[in-house]
Design an enzyme around this catalytic site. Structure first.
Site, mmCIF file in Angstrom:
data_model
loop_
_atom_site.group_PDB
_atom_site.id
_atom_site.type_symbol
_atom_site.label_atom_id
_atom_site.label_comp_id
_atom_site.label_asym_id
_atom_site.label_seq_id
_atom_site.Cartn_x
_atom_site.Cartn_y
_atom_site.Cartn_z
ATOM 1 N N LYS A 40 -14.343 -7.962 -8.366
ATOM 2 C CA LYS A 40 -13.627 -8.901 -9.318
ATOM 3 C C LYS A 40 -12.941 -9.941 -8.367
ATOM 4 C CE LYS A 40 -10.312 -8.567 -13.000
ATOM 5 N NZ LYS A 40 -9.098 -7.802 -13.562
ATOM 6 N N ASP A 41 -12.728 -9.458 -7.179
ATOM 7 C CA ASP A 41 -11.911 -10.714 -6.488
ATOM 8 C C ASP A 41 -12.740 -11.664 -5.943
ATOM 9 O OD1 ASP A 41 -9.455 -9.600 -6.608
ATOM 10 O OD2 ASP A 41 -9.522 -8.682 -4.581
ATOM 11 N N GLU A 53 5.762 -33.796 -1.635
ATOM 12 C CA GLU A 53 4.559 -33.390 -2.242
ATOM 13 C C GLU A 53 5.029 -32.599 -3.409
ATOM 14 O OE1 GLU A 53 2.103 -34.876 -0.680
ATOM 15 O OE2 GLU A 53 1.200 -32.951 0.312
ATOM 16 N N SER A 98 -0.511 -1.050 -6.265
ATOM 17 C CA SER A 98 -0.215 -2.387 -6.982
ATOM 18 C C SER A 98 0.499 -1.944 -8.344
ATOM 19 C CB SER A 98 -1.380 -2.886 -7.524
ATOM 20 O OG SER A 98 -2.151 -3.624 -6.425
ATOM 21 N N HIS A 109 0.806 -1.235 0.032
ATOM 22 C CA HIS A 109 -0.013 -0.267 -0.182
ATOM 23 C C HIS A 109 0.803 1.178 0.137
ATOM 24 C CE1 HIS A 109 -4.085 -1.609 0.949
ATOM 25 N NE2 HIS A 109 -3.671 -2.446 0.302
HETATM 26 C C1 HEM Z 1 0.199 -22.188 5.646
HETATM 27 C C2 HEM Z 1 -0.948 -22.865 6.333
HETATM 28 C C3 HEM Z 1 -0.813 -24.479 6.450
HETATM 29 C C4 HEM Z 1 -0.459 -25.299 5.497
HETATM 30 C C5 HEM Z 1 0.396 -25.059 4.162
HETATM 31 C C6 HEM Z 1 -0.627 -26.699 5.937
HETATM 32 C C7 HEM Z 1 -0.239 -27.976 5.770
HETATM 33 C C8 HEM Z 1 -0.638 -29.147 5.977
HETATM 34 C C9 HEM Z 1 -0.332 -30.359 5.284
HETATM 35 C C10 HEM Z 1 0.103 -30.527 3.974
HETATM 36 C C11 HEM Z 1 -0.818 -31.434 6.075
HETATM 37 C C12 HEM Z 1 -0.909 -32.871 5.684
HETATM 38 C C13 HEM Z 1 -2.383 -33.210 5.396
HETATM 39 C C14 HEM Z 1 -2.512 -34.642 5.130
HETATM 40 O O1 HEM Z 1 -1.920 -35.226 4.200
HETATM 41 O O2 HEM Z 1 -2.993 -35.395 6.137
HETATM 42 C C15 HEM Z 1 -1.377 -30.789 7.106
HETATM 43 C C16 HEM Z 1 -1.997 -31.398 8.257
HETATM 44 C C17 HEM Z 1 -2.367 -30.915 9.435
HETATM 45 N N1 HEM Z 1 -2.336 -29.627 10.040
HETATM 46 FE FE1 HEM Z 1 -1.900 -28.120 8.651
HETATM 47 N N2 HEM Z 1 -1.469 -26.284 7.255
HETATM 48 C C18 HEM Z 1 -1.339 -25.188 7.507
HETATM 49 C C19 HEM Z 1 -2.030 -24.466 8.491
HETATM 50 C C20 HEM Z 1 -2.159 -25.235 9.698
HETATM 51 C C21 HEM Z 1 -2.677 -24.628 10.900
HETATM 52 C C22 HEM Z 1 -3.050 -23.294 11.190
HETATM 53 C C23 HEM Z 1 -3.085 -25.549 11.965
HETATM 54 C C24 HEM Z 1 -3.581 -25.520 13.137
HETATM 55 C C25 HEM Z 1 -4.027 -24.587 14.017
HETATM 56 C C26 HEM Z 1 -2.765 -26.816 11.086
HETATM 57 C C27 HEM Z 1 -3.099 -28.011 11.901
HETATM 58 C C28 HEM Z 1 -2.964 -29.532 11.080
HETATM 59 C C29 HEM Z 1 -3.226 -30.614 11.608
HETATM 60 C C30 HEM Z 1 -3.775 -30.909 13.213
HETATM 61 C C31 HEM Z 1 -2.850 -31.633 10.855
HETATM 62 C C32 HEM Z 1 -2.805 -33.273 10.978
HETATM 63 C C33 HEM Z 1 -4.264 -33.532 10.380
HETATM 64 C C34 HEM Z 1 -4.213 -34.379 8.923
HETATM 65 O O3 HEM Z 1 -2.986 -34.643 8.484
HETATM 66 O O4 HEM Z 1 -5.096 -33.999 8.387
HETATM 67 N N3 HEM Z 1 -2.404 -26.690 9.960
HETATM 68 N N4 HEM Z 1 -1.179 -29.323 7.241
#
Ligand code: HEM
Ligand code: FES
Lengths: 184, 419
Positions: free
Chosen positions: B241-242, B285, B217, B213
């Site tokens: 638009k968004d 991945e 942009s 800002h």
């Molecule tokens: C930048 C944001 C985030 C990304 C890119 C991300 C990415 C991921 C990925 C790739 C997995 C594995 C999924 C699977 O194969 O099962 C995962 C699992 C998990 N994430 Fe995140 N996550 C993000 C934010 C969060 C946040 C903020 C929390 C909690 C407050 C969280 C909690 C969990 C939990 C509990 C799992 C395990 C359950 C599962 O595997 O499905 N994630 N996350």
């Protein structure tokens, strides 16, 4: 009053440097204090006492037939014990003279030539190499082959080809008797 | 707009003491935005929404997840089978990570093509690279949480990258693991950090927006806005638009979640972790594949690790590698060709990263890796001086030469005075 006045007026430069000193000393103390507090926060991530105390294991190697290998778990990692054949030992000795990436003679890698004990952890990025089970690929040097990025280890566990930098590691172990090995 | 312009007396009372409404009005409503933005400018807001989706689904997944080596895998299966709507929440989170990366990669290539990294937006760009790094760390640690075979071996290989560092390497790896291998302490801390880092990302996103800002942009022409005739207020023109872009995005997202939820995953991760057996073919991945290809292209352990981190590091210094004063690729005929070659190069790297490291794949991987670095370190600096750009339009409102003012009248309708 007069004395005070002269003192104030004359050595202004001196006053300034004293104040500088106090400021620097204060910052330094603060930095030391912050560092001292940060250390426990960082060090808590290192292995805890119970993890470090992980027990050693004992294994009876007389049960391993010649040409066969077993895999044990020690400190969460695989340990390979191979009962080497005559050919495998000869190959390892024959290659002692060759120019290798991580030069080591076979006799420095075994306590008894028949039994090779190594960590089953590829020294590249930690995968478990193949070659333990009958029929698995053993690479080009009759030892182990790591499928992750293609490292070949020989029958002494030495790195011969591929990206791994060093030979398979030898864990600390001792023969308690002719048949029993204690690892760790 | 000053505080007394709000009609609602409560709003006016609050705004006088806490100027939150003036702030929002200034930064989100009347915020003057170039009027010629194309659809590539939708991906910033899509990235923001993706982050929010990840945080919301992540928080509720955490309410049902158990970070322990003996229970993690089963707790995720329980989420899939027994927890009410658990399958939906997990599939949104799992596919959300992939979509987040798709959106961010498009957002980055947009910046590369239109020269959005150039002065005065260098810090804006660098903050974006920081966000990319944090996203990679977060996604990597999240993938470890379900404690499947790919979780375990991905964690092992990636943490072992640090062992390549001379002297301190082994110590760092032990410190990261909290033991002698990837194990329960590792899983626990990864969960803690996986919860934390997205909120750190939120913080950096705020800085990213503050920097945005400051100068506003960039736009497809890559020239500065010259005044009110070149801009329109953000609301309602770009909010609508968004929202339209969001509905298209959500359509694709929902299609993946409901019809192909495991398309971008790997079946081996539905096998519980086994510390004694590495899967025959381990791959990260998909969003890490180009970097993985660069890692494997270098036949030396430390060299490979340095090249992989270098692939990101080079983005940090990009604003100084490309010193051409012309931002937009539209007016740079040779740059434009190299941009598309570079884009293809990244796709090739992604493909090679998924293939086994043998035979022809190794050769292609090496050529593509060399090209990646040549593009930044040699081609862009040379083009900066050697290329003759096409003439730039005088302003956004007068894209046609000599036609100054011709378009301005038509565009004047939505314009409003900017304070
Ligand atoms: C930048 C944001 C985030 C990304 C890119 C991300 C990415 C991921 C990925 C790739 C997995 C594995 C999924 C699977 O194969 O099962 C995962 C699992 C998990 N994430 Fe995140 N996550 C993000 C934010 C969060 C946040 C903020 C929390 C909690 C407050 C969280 C909690 C969990 C939990 C509990 C799992 C395990 C359950 C599962 O595997 O499905 N994630 N996350
Ligand atoms: S981990 Fe064994 S070759 Fe890379």
């Amino acid at each position: 009053m007069a004395a005070l006045k002269t003192k104030k007026a004359a050595p202004a430069a001196d006053q300034k440097s004293r104040r500088d000193f106090i400021v620097v000393a204060t910052y330094s103390m603060g930095a030391v204090g912050a560092g001292a507090f940060a250390w426990p926060l960082i060090d808590q991530m290192n292995p805890a006492a119970d993890t470090l105390a992980l027990a050693s294991i004992e294994v009876d190697v007389s049960k391993i037939a010649e040409g066969q290998s077993i895999t044990l778990k020690w400190r969460g990692k695989p340990v390979f014990i191979r009962h080497r054949t005559k050919t495998e030992i000869d190959e390892a000795l024959r290659d002692d003279a060759l120019n290798m990436r991580d030069p080591q003679v076979d006799s420095d890698r075994v306590q008894k030539p028949e039994y090779l004990v190594v960590l089953g952890v590829c020294t590249h990025l930690g995968c478990v190499p193949l070659g333990q089970k009958v029929g698995e690929v053993r690479g080009e040097y009759d030892g182990w082959f790591c499928p992750c990025h293609g490292s070949h280890y020989d029958s002494s566990g030495r790195i011969r080809k591929g990206p791994a930098p060093t030979n398979l590691e030898i864990p600390p172990y001792a023969f308690l008797s002719d048949e029993v090995i204690k690892i760790g | 707009m000053s505080a007394n312009q709000f009609k609602n007396p409560v709003v006016r009372w609050i705004d006088h003491r806490l100027p939150i409404f003036s702030f929002l009005n200034h930064e989100a409503t009347e915020y003057p935005t170039p009027k010629n933005l194309n659809y590539f400018w939708n991906f910033g807001s899509l990235a923001g929404i993706s982050l929010v989706i990840m945080i919301i689904t992540g928080i509720v997944l955490s309410m049902n997840y158990t970070a322990h080596v003996d229970y993690a895998f089963d707790s995720v299966e329980r989420i899939m089978r027994d927890v009410n709507h658990g399958w939906l929440l997990r599939y949104i989170h799992m596919n959300g990570a992939s979509f987040f990366f798709i959106v961010v990669f498009i957002h980055i290539f947009r910046g590369l093509y239109y020269g959005s990294y150039k002065a005065p937006r260098e810090l804006l760009w660098m903050l974006g690279v920081v966000i990319l790094l944090l996203m990679m760390a977060t996604a990597f640690m999240g993938y470890v949480l379900p404690w499947g075979q790919m979780s375990f071996w991905g964690a092992t290989v990636i943490t072992n990258l640090f062992s390549a560092l001379p002297f301190v390497g082994e110590g760092i790896v032990t410190w990261l693991w909290g033991g002698f291998s990837v194990d329960n302490p590792t899983l626990n801390r990864f969960f803690s950090l996986h919860y934390l880092l997205p909120f750190v990302i939120v913080g950096v996103v705020i800085l990213h927006l503050v920097a945005l800002h400051r100068f506003g942009s960039n736009n497809p022409l890559g020239i500065d806005t010259r005044g009110p005739q070149d801009t329109i207020p953000f609301h309602p023109y770009y909010t609508i638009k968004d929202f339209f872009g969001l509905s298209v995005f959500l359509t694709f997202f929902a299609a993946a979640v409901f019809f192909f939820p495991n398309f971008m995953g790997h079946p081996d991760n539905y096998i519980p972790a086994n510390a004694l057996q590495t899967p025959a073919h381990i791959v990260p991945e998909w969003y890490f594949l180009p970097f993985y290809a660069i890692l494997r292209a270098v036949p030396d352990k430390l060299g490979g690790v340095l090249a992989m981190f270098g692939a990101i590091a080079v983005l940090f210094i990009l604003p100084w590698l490309d010193s051409s004063p012309v931002r937009s690729g539209r007016f740079r005929p040779i740059f434009k060709i190299f941009f598309w070659v570079f884009f293809a190069d990244c796709l090739v790297l992604g493909y090679i990263g998924a293939m086994p490291a043998e035979g022809i794949y190794v050769v292609i991987g090496r050529v593509a890796t060399v090209w990646y670095f040549l593009h930044f370190l040699l081609i862009l600096p040379i083009l900066s001086v050697a290329e003759t750009p096409r003439p730039l339009p005088q302003s956004i409102s007068t894209p046609i030469f000599g036609g100054a003012g011709a378009m301005a009248g038509a565009a004047a309708a939505p314009k409003r005075k900017v304070e």
